[in-house]
Design an enzyme around this catalytic site. Sequence first.
Site, PDB file in Angstrom:
ATOM      1  N   GLU A 571       0.831  -1.209   0.000  1.00  0.00           N
ATOM      2  CA  GLU A 571       0.000   0.000   0.000  1.00  0.00           C
ATOM      3  C   GLU A 571       0.868   1.263   0.000  1.00  0.00           C
ATOM      4  OE1 GLU A 571      -3.261   0.060  -0.460  1.00  0.00           O
ATOM      5  OE2 GLU A 571      -3.128  -2.111  -0.628  1.00  0.00           O
ATOM      6  N   HIS A 574       2.172   1.912  -3.503  1.00  0.00           N
ATOM      7  CA  HIS A 574       1.169   2.410  -4.442  1.00  0.00           C
ATOM      8  C   HIS A 574       1.008   3.927  -4.365  1.00  0.00           C
ATOM      9  CE1 HIS A 574      -0.183  -1.041  -6.562  1.00  0.00           C
ATOM     10  NE2 HIS A 574      -0.620  -1.703  -5.495  1.00  0.00           N
ATOM     11  N   GLU A 623       1.136  -3.183 -10.558  1.00  0.00           N
ATOM     12  CA  GLU A 623       0.891  -4.126  -9.470  1.00  0.00           C
ATOM     13  C   GLU A 623       2.085  -5.060  -9.275  1.00  0.00           C
ATOM     14  OE1 GLU A 623      -1.568  -4.228  -7.360  1.00  0.00           O
ATOM     15  OE2 GLU A 623      -2.680  -2.577  -8.275  1.00  0.00           O
ATOM     16  N   ASP A 627       4.245  -5.519  -5.862  1.00  0.00           N
ATOM     17  CA  ASP A 627       4.449  -6.833  -5.231  1.00  0.00           C
ATOM     18  C   ASP A 627       5.926  -7.096  -4.962  1.00  0.00           C
ATOM     19  OD1 ASP A 627       1.778  -7.483  -5.139  1.00  0.00           O
ATOM     20  OD2 ASP A 627       1.787  -8.614  -7.009  1.00  0.00           O
TER      21      ASP A 627
END
Length: 721
Positions: A571, A574, A623, A627
């Site tokens: 998070e 991001h 994404e 990760d």
Amino acid sequence: MWTEQASGSGTRRRRERSPEEELHTAQDGWWQMTFRALRTLLLFSIILGLSLLLWGYVFQGCGPSPCKTSVCQDLLDLYLASGNTSVAPCTDFFSFACGNINRTGSPFQALAEENKRRVRRILETPGSWRLAPGEEKAFEFYNSCMNMSAIEAAGASPFRQVIEELGGWSIFGNWTPLDFNQTLSLLMSQYGHFPFFRAYLKPLPTPPYLPVIQIDQPELDVLLKQKQEPNYAQILREYLSYLNRLVTLLGGDPTKVGNDASYSLFINSQLNQFLRPGEQQQAQGKVFEMVTIDQLQRVAPAIDWLSCLQATFAPMSLSPSYCVAVHDLEYLKNMSQLIEKDLMKHRDFLQSHIIFGLVKTLSPALDSQFQEAHRSLSQKVGELTGRPPMPVHPRWMTCVEKTEAFFEPTLATLFIKETFKPSTHSAAMELFTTIKDTFISHLHTVPWMDRETRAEAQDRLTQLQVKMGPSEWALKPDPARQEYDDVQLGPSFLQTFLSCIRSRQARVIQGFLQPFSSHRWQVLPWGLKASYSIPDHVMVFPAGLLQPPFFHPGYPRAVNFGAAGSIMARELLHIFDQLLLPGGCPACDTRDLQKALLCLERLYAALPSPKGTSFNVSRTLLEDAADAGALAIALKAYKKRLVLFRGETILPNLDLSPRQLFFRSYAQVMCRDPSTQDPQDIRSPPTLRVHGPLSDSPAFTRHFRCPQGALLNPPSRCQLW
């Protein structure tokens, strides 16, 4: 012998020593020097020994001790049930960790169901809670929802009353047609049904982030696209059979519904042709556009936008110049033309289409035969299209979901009291702080980031606020908002259900009418999705997420850092997605950045995809980057924590070291059946979400002793984050 010697006006005395005394004194001095040297050496040896002992105590101890508490035993059972240790971890770590996932299910799905069970236990023990006036209505609603004998005894009568309020139905022979926009206003404001478009209040995702009415595409019941469905004719037959079944359940004559059902299918099919996928909207740079109600009226004149929106969002004061956010203006234009073309000729058929859709919206409050009819349709259409059928939920789960939706303020507070103790909050905050501090210190190792961008990123992370578990609204709810004075219970459950729909809508509107305050958006405490508010620079990790199997204060640190820690790190990463987009970081070393992104694309492209799935590497790149970076940061934070605190534990009988347990826990978060992957998902399939970051981690190769040439030990690695 003492002698006297003159010295000025005074004298002093001196004792003369014999040769034997001088020899003895010399020997004493040598022994003293030797003793001091030995003492120093002994002290040094003691210090060195204590240091080595302390090092061993802190860093090695006597080896990690097994965690034998009940929460660790439950976690161990999950890991043993979901994993397949016969698979070589360096070749297929996803199967090693998740090989039996078809039997055990996704951990996220299991946690979501467990959170619903927790809410259920709250609702079934009302005497355990101190309730404010009016809050008992939440428990009464749940009990009424669970009273299926009373609901089925009422049959279709309550819904037939709704049909009468809408002007009746030609199939029943008692139709007094209302004005189309009058019917649409009633559907939207009184029944929460949006047959042709959706309208809701939500803050804009771009500055100035103010709340606004948003007009979006509808959520159609059955997706019918004739040219794309090989079994289209059979799907139509199944849907016609379903509509005939509805008419029978409502007490009508199914032989009279043929034309009405066919027209409803036609409307459904046409609206489906107009829909534009969300990713296509993003690719065209038109996630939404601001238009006035007057402009919207000119584009889609079949709808009386001002009257319909005013009825739905009263007491908001709207005017033709009021701006709304439209997500697909072209869809609304086509939808309006369709209604205009068929409205004058087939007004009775359009009424049937509306009633068929309303049954689906209100089915949780109707006889179970309505829900069973729709489940049967979903299963048959799923078999014909290859899509997964609608999951079958037990009645208690449906009632919990509806009680959560209608009485959210009350249940949010009780859920926090039940599940999120102060010790859990402290441990979760400690974990997040370690992750965030590690990320801040990690930024200086990012090769493509320039000094100014790095300083700005560090400042943003330093200033970030975090809400761990509950938000203020859940801890200190407004008492006036909990009285539920506008909720009328009975006489039928459908009437109770409709009263709750209107009460919830009124609360949402009242909230948006209040002066704008920071962090007004709400994250449900039983939810599993962490959220970040751009305007408030606040990140929320809901209490429902910080539960086993992802987090518990009594877990081994390897588990908490590998599971919840990696979620937190993801998070945080991001927040900086924009830097990775073209032109997102002009001052950065673009060449190094593009090189790292290309390296990551190639890394993922080289990994085998699960059978029956396909994905676009470029679409999932953000994404994938999050990760891979999350795993690296969480591992770095875990190592830092081990340096500061001794006494790591492991799960017994799992034969994994603490570092190996960290990677196992990271993979456990991703466990789910790859075949359930949504084709529109912007994330990679779960196997790649495990294998991609692990193959980019030298530490994984080292701790699992992966040989050269193994799938998860590639010859080169990337460094993006």
